[in-house]
Structures are given as C-alpha cells and as structure tokens.
Scaffold this motif. Structure first.
Motif, PDB file in Angstrom:
ATOM      1  N   ASP A  73       0.835  -1.210   0.000  1.00  0.00           N
ATOM      2  CA  ASP A  73       0.000   0.000   0.000  1.00  0.00           C
ATOM      3  C   ASP A  73       0.864   1.252   0.000  1.00  0.00           C
ATOM      4  OD1 ASP A  73      -2.324  -1.464  -0.045  1.00  0.00           O
ATOM      5  OD2 ASP A  73      -2.729  -1.274   2.108  1.00  0.00           O
ATOM      6  N   HIS A  74       1.937   1.249   0.805  1.00  0.00           N
ATOM      7  CA  HIS A  74       2.813   2.417   0.836  1.00  0.00           C
ATOM      8  C   HIS A  74       3.589   2.545  -0.476  1.00  0.00           C
ATOM      9  CE1 HIS A  74       4.968   5.704   2.727  1.00  0.00           C
ATOM     10  NE2 HIS A  74       6.095   5.200   2.248  1.00  0.00           N
ATOM     11  N   ALA A  75       3.983   1.419  -1.047  1.00  0.00           N
ATOM     12  CA  ALA A  75       4.680   1.460  -2.335  1.00  0.00           C
ATOM     13  C   ALA A  75       3.791   2.076  -3.399  1.00  0.00           C
ATOM     14  CB  ALA A  75       5.105   0.049  -2.745  1.00  0.00           C
ATOM     15  N   ARG A  76       2.502   1.764  -3.383  1.00  0.00           N
ATOM     16  CA  ARG A  76       1.576   2.359  -4.346  1.00  0.00           C
ATOM     17  C   ARG A  76       1.475   3.878  -4.148  1.00  0.00           C
ATOM     18  NH1 ARG A  76      -2.050  -2.292  -3.526  1.00  0.00           N
ATOM     19  NH2 ARG A  76      -1.828  -3.679  -5.328  1.00  0.00           N
ATOM     20  N   PRO A 132       9.043  10.317  -0.270  1.00  0.00           N
ATOM     21  CA  PRO A 132      10.026   9.306  -0.645  1.00  0.00           C
ATOM     22  C   PRO A 132      10.781   8.816   0.575  1.00  0.00           C
ATOM     23  CG  PRO A 132      10.803  11.482  -1.256  1.00  0.00           C
ATOM     24  CD  PRO A 132       9.378  11.639  -0.812  1.00  0.00           C
ATOM     25  N   VAL A 133      11.403   7.639   0.432  1.00  0.00           N
ATOM     26  CA  VAL A 133      12.193   7.065   1.517  1.00  0.00           C
ATOM     27  C   VAL A 133      13.294   8.031   1.906  1.00  0.00           C
ATOM     28  CG1 VAL A 133      13.663   5.128   2.153  1.00  0.00           C
ATOM     29  CG2 VAL A 133      11.720   4.767   0.635  1.00  0.00           C
ATOM     30  N   ASP A 148      12.315   5.410  -5.598  1.00  0.00           N
ATOM     31  CA  ASP A 148      11.737   5.532  -4.254  1.00  0.00           C
ATOM     32  C   ASP A 148      11.068   4.228  -3.821  1.00  0.00           C
ATOM     33  OD1 ASP A 148      12.569   8.151  -3.984  1.00  0.00           O
ATOM     34  OD2 ASP A 148      10.660   9.013  -4.642  1.00  0.00           O
ATOM     35  N   VAL A 149      10.355   3.592  -4.752  1.00  0.00           N
ATOM     36  CA  VAL A 149       9.705   2.313  -4.441  1.00  0.00           C
ATOM     37  C   VAL A 149      10.760   1.255  -4.125  1.00  0.00           C
ATOM     38  CG1 VAL A 149       8.363   0.406  -5.425  1.00  0.00           C
ATOM     39  CG2 VAL A 149       7.578   2.762  -5.710  1.00  0.00           C
ATOM     40  N   ILE A 197       3.605  -2.899  -9.800  1.00  0.00           N
ATOM     41  CA  ILE A 197       4.002  -1.525  -9.476  1.00  0.00           C
ATOM     42  C   ILE A 197       5.255  -1.134 -10.250  1.00  0.00           C
ATOM     43  CG2 ILE A 197       4.833   0.003  -7.636  1.00  0.00           C
ATOM     44  CD1 ILE A 197       3.090  -1.671  -5.695  1.00  0.00           C
ATOM     45  N   LEU A 198       6.257  -2.006 -10.247  1.00  0.00           N
ATOM     46  CA  LEU A 198       7.511  -1.701 -10.946  1.00  0.00           C
ATOM     47  C   LEU A 198       7.299  -1.583 -12.448  1.00  0.00           C
ATOM     48  CD1 LEU A 198      10.033  -4.060  -9.083  1.00  0.00           C
ATOM     49  CD2 LEU A 198       9.590  -1.631  -8.652  1.00  0.00           C
TER      50      LEU A 198
END
Length: 215
Positions: free
Chosen positions: A69-72, A81-82, A107-108, A151-152
């Motif tokens: 969910d956070h990656a999305r 971003p991280v 970031d993902v 996602i990627l």
C-alpha cells in the motif's frame, strides 16, 4: 465494555502475530503467545482463524500488503520518498509535485530494501522457508510478488513513455523480476551475513544496478 467487531479483532490478532514472528521467529511461534500480547485466550484466536497455519498465512499477507500500500502511494506521488533516496534536485522536484516516473521507481525500490522499508525481512525470510512446505504460504507470497512487479512495471512503462530511459533487455516484466531477485538477494545478505554487505554501499549498488537495467 463494548465488544470489538470481528474485523477489528482479526486485524489486531494479525498485527500481534506479525510482532511475535518479528520477535521470536516462526519456528517458536505459539498461538498462546500471540493471544498473550493482546490479553486474549488462545481459543479466541483459533475461533477467528481456525488453525495456526491459517493465522500464519494471513499474517504474512497482512504484513506484505501494508508495505505494498505504501509502495503504491510512492508510485503515485502521494507519499514522501524514503529518507535519503534520490538526490537534492529530485527531492525538490518531488516537493513541487514534479517527480519523474524513474525517480518514483527508485523511491519504491528504496522502500523495498531493508535500509528503507518498515517491512520485516525476518518475516519474509521465514515466509520463504515456510513456502517450501506450505502451499498456502507459497501462493500468498507469489500473489504479493505479483503486486510488487505490477508496481515496478507500471513505473518503468511510464519512464519509457516519458523518454526517461530505454526499454530494458527482455522487456519490463523480465526487468521487474530481475530487480526483485537482486533486492531479495541483497536483503538476505544484510539480514543474515551483514559483514559481507556494507550498509553504506547498499544504496549505491542498487542505484548502479537500476542504471544498468534502465539506460
């Protein structure tokens, strides 16, 4: 005191199970220990999940989907971003809502890594082991990996369409598989053989790998 509804109680039990696996590992996991974290009886935990195996499988899914969910959100530009990911220009662009698809991809990936993610790699190393013998855990892990790949792939497609990079060798799906395999291998080294991996070089290695894949 009002009784909690079943959905809330199940989520509390899953969160407690994740904490117990993080703390002690899967081998020593006991339903009674999960129950004790919440001041419940073991029978109530079994009432909600029927078996320990079902509880473990749903706990893996629960932990994985929080990170997805956070990656999305990162992929959609709706989350910060991280920490430490990207250069100053990219972070400034992100703050203005101008972040590129390629930077969102980085970031993902940064979120996926042990150094940038809230996910417990102890849990996932346990999940890989359990998946060798439990088809339900294996299927859960495969479903989560499929979502990470989606996602990627979406971010790579966006970066290619925007002219930020070229199409990777073998296509974006194969590239996403290679990225996840590379990250998983590094994560195992960081978690179980940390002397072999300098944490300060981890981000540099990953950045170089992505650069080679997405020229």
């Amino acid at each position: 005191m009002a009784r909690k509804n079943a959905a809330v109680r199940r989520e509390e039990i899953l969160a407690a199970t994740v904490e117990e696996i993080e703390s002690s590992g899967l081998r020593t996991l006991r339903v009674s220990n999960v129950a004790a974290r919440l001041g419940l009886s073991a029978s109530l935990v079994i009432y909600h999940f029927e078996t320990k195996e079902a509880l473990v499988n749903e706990a893996f899914d629960f932990a994985g989907r929080q990170d997805i969910d956070h990656a999305r959100q990162l992929a959609g530009g709706t989350a910060a971003p991280v920490d430490g990911s990207g250069d100053a220009t990219a972070r400034a662009a992100s703050a203005r809502g101008e972040q590129s698809a390629l930077q969102q991809l980085r970031d993902v990936v940064g979120w996926y890594l042990p150094s940038g993610s809230s996910r417990s790699w102890k849990i996932w190393i346990d999940a890989w082991s359990a998946g060798l013998f439990d088809e339900s855990v294996k299927a859960t892990y495969a479903a989560l990996v499929s979502e990470w790949k989606t996602i990627l792939v979406g971010l790579m497609d966006g970066a290619i369409a925007a002219g930020e990079c070229s199409a990777p060798e073998g296509g974006v799906d194969a590239c996403a598989t290679r990225i996840l395999a590379f990250l998983d291998g590094l994560a195992i080294q960081v978690m179980v053989n940390s002397d072999a991996v300098d944490p300060e070089l981890l981000t540099e290695w990953v950045d170089n790998f992505l650069t080679r894949e997405l020229r």
